[in-house]
Design a protein around this motif. Structure first.
Motif, PDB file in Angstrom:
ATOM      1  N   ASP A  37      11.032   8.145  91.836  1.00  0.00           N
ATOM      2  CA  ASP A  37      10.314   8.356  90.576  1.00  0.00           C
ATOM      3  C   ASP A  37      10.659   7.309  89.524  1.00  0.00           C
ATOM      4  O   ASP A  37       9.783   6.859  88.780  1.00  0.00           O
ATOM      5  N   CYS A  38      11.911   6.911  89.465  1.00  0.00           N
ATOM      6  CA  CYS A  38      12.302   5.916  88.457  1.00  0.00           C
ATOM      7  C   CYS A  38      11.647   4.570  88.755  1.00  0.00           C
ATOM      8  O   CYS A  38      11.255   3.851  87.833  1.00  0.00           O
ATOM      9  N   VAL A  39      11.497   4.246  90.027  1.00  0.00           N
ATOM     10  CA  VAL A  39      10.840   2.985  90.401  1.00  0.00           C
ATOM     11  C   VAL A  39       9.349   3.067  90.069  1.00  0.00           C
ATOM     12  O   VAL A  39       8.743   2.079  89.659  1.00  0.00           O
ATOM     13  N   ASP A  40       8.755   4.265  90.226  1.00  0.00           N
ATOM     14  CA  ASP A  40       7.346   4.447  89.867  1.00  0.00           C
ATOM     15  C   ASP A  40       7.099   4.127  88.401  1.00  0.00           C
ATOM     16  O   ASP A  40       6.090   3.510  88.054  1.00  0.00           O
ATOM     17  N   GLU A  41       8.013   4.547  87.538  1.00  0.00           N
ATOM     18  CA  GLU A  41       7.866   4.285  86.106  1.00  0.00           C
ATOM     19  C   GLU A  41       7.908   2.784  85.814  1.00  0.00           C
ATOM     20  O   GLU A  41       7.122   2.281  85.004  1.00  0.00           O
ATOM     21  N   ILE A  42       8.796   2.073  86.493  1.00  0.00           N
ATOM     22  CA  ILE A  42       8.902   0.631  86.276  1.00  0.00           C
ATOM     23  C   ILE A  42       7.658  -0.080  86.806  1.00  0.00           C
ATOM     24  O   ILE A  42       7.136  -1.000  86.168  1.00  0.00           O
ATOM     25  N   ILE A  43       7.156   0.351  87.977  1.00  0.00           N
ATOM     26  CA  ILE A  43       5.934  -0.233  88.530  1.00  0.00           C
ATOM     27  C   ILE A  43       4.777  -0.030  87.561  1.00  0.00           C
ATOM     28  O   ILE A  43       3.988  -0.944  87.309  1.00  0.00           O
ATOM     29  N   PHE A  44       4.688   1.161  86.996  1.00  0.00           N
ATOM     30  CA  PHE A  44       3.624   1.459  86.039  1.00  0.00           C
ATOM     31  C   PHE A  44       3.726   0.564  84.804  1.00  0.00           C
ATOM     32  O   PHE A  44       2.727   0.033  84.321  1.00  0.00           O
ATOM     33  N   LYS A  45       4.941   0.372  84.297  1.00  0.00           N
ATOM     34  CA  LYS A  45       5.132  -0.472  83.118  1.00  0.00           C
ATOM     35  C   LYS A  45       4.771  -1.925  83.403  1.00  0.00           C
ATOM     36  O   LYS A  45       4.123  -2.587  82.591  1.00  0.00           O
ATOM     37  N   VAL A  46       5.189  -2.432  84.560  1.00  0.00           N
ATOM     38  CA  VAL A  46       4.906  -3.834  84.901  1.00  0.00           C
ATOM     39  C   VAL A  46       3.415  -4.038  85.129  1.00  0.00           C
ATOM     40  O   VAL A  46       2.833  -5.029  84.681  1.00  0.00           O
ATOM     41  N   ALA A  47       2.778  -3.100  85.810  1.00  0.00           N
ATOM     42  CA  ALA A  47       1.359  -3.255  86.139  1.00  0.00           C
ATOM     43  C   ALA A  47       0.465  -3.135  84.914  1.00  0.00           C
ATOM     44  O   ALA A  47      -0.608  -3.747  84.870  1.00  0.00           O
ATOM     45  N   ASN A  48       0.869  -2.384  83.909  1.00  0.00           N
ATOM     46  CA  ASN A  48       0.018  -2.127  82.754  1.00  0.00           C
ATOM     47  C   ASN A  48       0.419  -2.884  81.495  1.00  0.00           C
ATOM     48  O   ASN A  48      -0.076  -2.589  80.419  1.00  0.00           O
ATOM     49  N   THR A  49       1.286  -3.849  81.622  1.00  0.00           N
ATOM     50  CA  THR A  49       1.656  -4.627  80.444  1.00  0.00           C
ATOM     51  C   THR A  49       0.540  -5.603  80.090  1.00  0.00           C
ATOM     52  O   THR A  49      -0.114  -6.163  80.961  1.00  0.00           O
ATOM     53  N   PRO A  50       0.320  -5.803  78.810  1.00  0.00           N
ATOM     54  CA  PRO A  50      -0.705  -6.772  78.414  1.00  0.00           C
ATOM     55  C   PRO A  50      -0.231  -8.199  78.699  1.00  0.00           C
ATOM     56  O   PRO A  50       0.957  -8.503  78.636  1.00  0.00           O
ATOM     57  N   ILE A  51      -1.170  -9.046  79.013  1.00  0.00           N
ATOM     58  CA  ILE A  51      -0.851 -10.437  79.292  1.00  0.00           C
ATOM     59  C   ILE A  51      -0.864 -11.210  77.981  1.00  0.00           C
ATOM     60  O   ILE A  51      -1.831 -11.150  77.228  1.00  0.00           O
ATOM     61  N   LYS A  52       0.218 -11.887  77.714  1.00  0.00           N
ATOM     62  CA  LYS A  52       0.350 -12.647  76.483  1.00  0.00           C
ATOM     63  C   LYS A  52       0.534 -14.110  76.842  1.00  0.00           C
ATOM     64  O   LYS A  52       1.407 -14.470  77.638  1.00  0.00           O
ATOM     65  N   LYS A  53      -0.298 -14.951  76.283  1.00  0.00           N
ATOM     66  CA  LYS A  53      -0.194 -16.386  76.556  1.00  0.00           C
ATOM     67  C   LYS A  53       0.846 -16.991  75.633  1.00  0.00           C
ATOM     68  O   LYS A  53       0.825 -16.781  74.424  1.00  0.00           O
ATOM     69  N   VAL A  54       1.759 -17.742  76.217  1.00  0.00           N
ATOM     70  CA  VAL A  54       2.847 -18.349  75.482  1.00  0.00           C
ATOM     71  C   VAL A  54       2.773 -19.859  75.696  1.00  0.00           C
ATOM     72  O   VAL A  54       2.589 -20.334  76.806  1.00  0.00           O
ATOM     73  N   LYS A  55       2.924 -20.579  74.625  1.00  0.00           N
ATOM     74  CA  LYS A  55       2.915 -22.035  74.700  1.00  0.00           C
ATOM     75  C   LYS A  55       4.342 -22.522  74.929  1.00  0.00           C
ATOM     76  O   LYS A  55       5.265 -22.152  74.197  1.00  0.00           O
ATOM     77  N   ILE A  56       4.521 -23.341  75.958  1.00  0.00           N
ATOM     78  CA  ILE A  56       5.840 -23.854  76.283  1.00  0.00           C
ATOM     79  C   ILE A  56       5.845 -25.350  76.015  1.00  0.00           C
ATOM     80  O   ILE A  56       4.979 -26.076  76.494  1.00  0.00           O
ATOM     81  N   GLU A  57       6.822 -25.786  75.264  1.00  0.00           N
ATOM     82  CA  GLU A  57       6.975 -27.210  74.963  1.00  0.00           C
ATOM     83  C   GLU A  57       8.200 -27.735  75.669  1.00  0.00           C
ATOM     84  O   GLU A  57       9.281 -27.172  75.558  1.00  0.00           O
ATOM     85  N   TYR A  58       8.008 -28.794  76.428  1.00  0.00           N
ATOM     86  CA  TYR A  58       9.122 -29.442  77.109  1.00  0.00           C
ATOM     87  C   TYR A  58       9.607 -30.608  76.263  1.00  0.00           C
ATOM     88  O   TYR A  58       8.815 -31.407  75.781  1.00  0.00           O
ATOM     89  N   VAL A  59      10.890 -30.692  76.083  1.00  0.00           N
ATOM     90  CA  VAL A  59      11.464 -31.742  75.257  1.00  0.00           C
ATOM     91  C   VAL A  59      12.049 -32.830  76.118  1.00  0.00           C
ATOM     92  O   VAL A  59      12.616 -32.649  77.104  1.00  0.00           O
TER      93      VAL A  59
END
Length: 59
Positions: A37-59
């Motif tokens: 059951d605890c793994v089910d909760e984590i699977i649910f959280k990972v599967a339903n998280t919103p996708i956020k675009k992040v800009k990565i700058e390499y120095v």
């Protein structure tokens, strides 16, 4: 004292790998006769998280 929340940024390939690994862990727990059951909760959280675009700058 409340713990500080952490954020994990992963790309689509890493997210897929994470989901497959969690499902594999859940199947192993079920084969051992333990609750997943605890793994089910984590699977649910990972599967339903919103996708956020992040800009990565390499120095």
């Amino acid at each position: 004292m409340r713990e500080k929340p952490y954020h994990l940024y992963v790309d689509s390939r890493e997210r897929t790998l994470l989901l497959h690994s969690l499902v594999k862990l859940k199947n192993q727990l079920i084969q051992q006769g333990r609750y997943g059951d605890c793994v089910d909760e984590i699977i649910f959280k990972v599967a339903n998280t919103p996708i956020k675009k992040v800009k990565i700058e390499y120095v």
